[in-house]
Design a protein around this motif. Structure first.
Motif, short mmCIF file in Angstrom:
data_model
loop_
_atom_site.label_atom_id
_atom_site.label_comp_id
_atom_site.label_asym_id
_atom_site.label_seq_id
_atom_site.Cartn_x
_atom_site.Cartn_y
_atom_site.Cartn_z
N ARG A 86 0.84 -1.21 0.00
CA ARG A 86 0.00 0.00 0.00
C ARG A 86 0.87 1.26 0.00
O ARG A 86 0.63 2.20 -0.76
N GLU A 87 1.91 1.26 0.86
CA GLU A 87 2.83 2.40 0.90
C GLU A 87 3.59 2.54 -0.41
O GLU A 87 3.83 3.65 -0.88
N GLY A 88 3.97 1.41 -1.02
CA GLY A 88 4.67 1.44 -2.30
C GLY A 88 3.80 1.97 -3.42
O GLY A 88 4.27 2.70 -4.30
N VAL A 89 2.53 1.62 -3.40
CA VAL A 89 1.59 2.13 -4.40
C VAL A 89 1.40 3.63 -4.21
O VAL A 89 1.44 4.41 -5.17
N ALA A 90 1.23 4.06 -2.96
CA ALA A 90 1.04 5.49 -2.67
C ALA A 90 2.26 6.31 -3.09
O ALA A 90 2.13 7.45 -3.55
N ALA A 91 3.45 5.71 -2.98
CA ALA A 91 4.68 6.41 -3.36
C ALA A 91 4.96 6.31 -4.86
O ALA A 91 5.94 6.89 -5.35
N GLY A 92 4.16 5.56 -5.58
CA GLY A 92 4.36 5.41 -7.01
C GLY A 92 5.41 4.39 -7.39
O GLY A 92 5.81 4.30 -8.55
N GLU A 93 5.84 3.58 -6.43
CA GLU A 93 6.86 2.55 -6.68
C GLU A 93 6.27 1.27 -7.27
O GLU A 93 6.91 0.59 -8.05
N LEU A 94 5.08 0.92 -6.80
CA LEU A 94 4.47 -0.35 -7.15
C LEU A 94 3.09 -0.13 -7.76
O LEU A 94 2.43 0.87 -7.46
N THR A 95 2.66 -1.08 -8.56
CA THR A 95 1.31 -1.07 -9.11
C THR A 95 0.45 -2.04 -8.32
O THR A 95 0.95 -3.03 -7.78
N ASP A 96 -0.82 -1.75 -8.23
CA ASP A 96 -1.74 -2.67 -7.55
C ASP A 96 -2.83 -3.12 -8.52
O ASP A 96 -4.01 -3.17 -8.17
N ALA A 97 -2.46 -3.45 -9.72
CA ALA A 97 -3.42 -3.81 -10.77
C ALA A 97 -4.35 -4.94 -10.36
O ALA A 97 -5.49 -4.99 -10.81
N ILE A 98 -3.90 -5.83 -9.47
CA ILE A 98 -4.76 -6.93 -9.04
C ILE A 98 -5.31 -6.71 -7.64
O ILE A 98 -6.01 -7.56 -7.11
N GLY A 99 -4.97 -5.60 -7.01
CA GLY A 99 -5.44 -5.30 -5.66
C GLY A 99 -4.36 -5.58 -4.63
O GLY A 99 -3.59 -6.54 -4.77
N ILE A 100 -4.31 -4.76 -3.63
CA ILE A 100 -3.23 -4.84 -2.63
C ILE A 100 -3.24 -6.16 -1.88
O ILE A 100 -2.18 -6.79 -1.70
N ASP A 101 -4.39 -6.63 -1.44
CA ASP A 101 -4.43 -7.89 -0.69
C ASP A 101 -4.01 -9.08 -1.56
O ASP A 101 -3.35 -10.00 -1.07
N ARG A 102 -4.38 -9.05 -2.82
CA ARG A 102 -3.97 -10.14 -3.72
C ARG A 102 -2.49 -10.09 -4.01
O ARG A 102 -1.84 -11.13 -4.15
N VAL A 103 -1.92 -8.89 -4.11
CA VAL A 103 -0.47 -8.76 -4.29
C VAL A 103 0.25 -9.34 -3.07
O VAL A 103 1.22 -10.09 -3.20
N ALA A 104 -0.23 -9.01 -1.86
CA ALA A 104 0.37 -9.55 -0.63
C ALA A 104 0.32 -11.07 -0.64
O ALA A 104 1.32 -11.75 -0.33
N LEU A 105 -0.82 -11.63 -1.00
CA LEU A 105 -0.97 -13.08 -1.07
C LEU A 105 -0.05 -13.69 -2.13
O LEU A 105 0.58 -14.74 -1.90
N LEU A 106 0.07 -13.04 -3.26
CA LEU A 106 0.96 -13.52 -4.32
C LEU A 106 2.41 -13.54 -3.86
O LEU A 106 3.13 -14.53 -4.08
N LEU A 107 2.84 -12.49 -3.19
CA LEU A 107 4.23 -12.43 -2.71
C LEU A 107 4.50 -13.52 -1.67
O LEU A 107 5.52 -14.23 -1.75
N LEU A 108 3.60 -13.66 -0.71
CA LEU A 108 3.79 -14.68 0.33
C LEU A 108 3.74 -16.09 -0.28
O LEU A 108 4.59 -16.93 0.04
N SER A 109 2.79 -16.33 -1.15
CA SER A 109 2.67 -17.65 -1.78
C SER A 109 3.91 -17.98 -2.60
O SER A 109 4.38 -19.13 -2.60
N THR A 110 4.45 -17.00 -3.29
CA THR A 110 5.65 -17.21 -4.09
C THR A 110 6.84 -17.59 -3.21
O THR A 110 7.59 -18.51 -3.53
N LEU A 111 6.98 -16.92 -2.08
CA LEU A 111 8.10 -17.22 -1.18
C LEU A 111 7.93 -18.55 -0.47
O LEU A 111 8.88 -19.33 -0.35
#
Length: 196
Positions: free
Chosen positions: A134-159
């Protein structure tokens, strides 16, 4: 500094859970690998559930402190996420899986109280990741095209998945390689480079 018996047992139990699994080690195994009598293990931890509950609660407390330190050390979301991902290599060289992954793989064998704790542990991961994204999206660093919670789940699942693949192959590369690909996909700087 020498560890006390109780702390040494917790440290050894963590190793056994992260290498064998919760249900695959006994107090006899713990006593043998710690060099103490089985009765001493029972003296410190009357039930295996007691030992695991204390171990996980201490681990979560340490992990929470580590996450706070990562946030203090870096202001950029990507740097925070990379530091977080490095935690998945903790113990990997000693053949250990991440604790929450090792426990969740045995969910049906865990006592009910530990099941709830493992769920809370995953929620801790997901909430922290969502905040950083969320902070990365607000700072313009990251995109949240699939939604912040889904991005979090994707990152954790990948690791978590990368940890199991790396553990099976006995290679460290799979632990972080897919994570870095996902992070590159989420990066707004990469999208800007790809534009005509």
């Amino acid at each position: 500094m020498t560890l006390g018996t109780r702390d040494a047992l917790l440290q050894r139990a963590e190793y056994l859970i992260r290498t064998r699994g919760y249900s695959a080690f006994s107090y006899a195994d713990l006593a043998e690998s710690s060099g103490i009598r089985k009765a001493s293990v029972h003296h410190h931890f009357p039930k295996k559930e007691d030992l695991a509950a204390l171990l996980v609660s201490r681990y979560i407390a340490n992990f929470t402190s580590t996450l706070a330190a990562i946030k203090r050390a870096d202001t950029q979301a990507q740097a925070r996420l990379i530091a977080y991902a490095q935690l998945f290599l903790d113990g990997f060289e000693n053949g250990m899986l991440p604790l929450c992954g090792a426990l969740s793989a045995e969910r049906s064998a865990l006592p009910e109280s530990l099941r709830a704790t493992v769920c809370a542990f995953f929620d801790l991961h997901l909430n922290w990741l969502a905040d950083v994204v969320r902070e990365g999206v607000a700072a313009g660093e990251l995109t949240d095209a699939i939604g912040i919670d889904r991005v979090a789940l994707l990152l954790l699942s990948t690791l978590e998945g990368g940890s199991f693949v790396g553990w099976a192959l006995q290679k460290t590369d799979p632990v972080l390689s897919a994570f870095h690909d996902v992070l590159a996909t989420l990066s707004t700087s990469r999208q800007e480079l790809a534009r005509p």
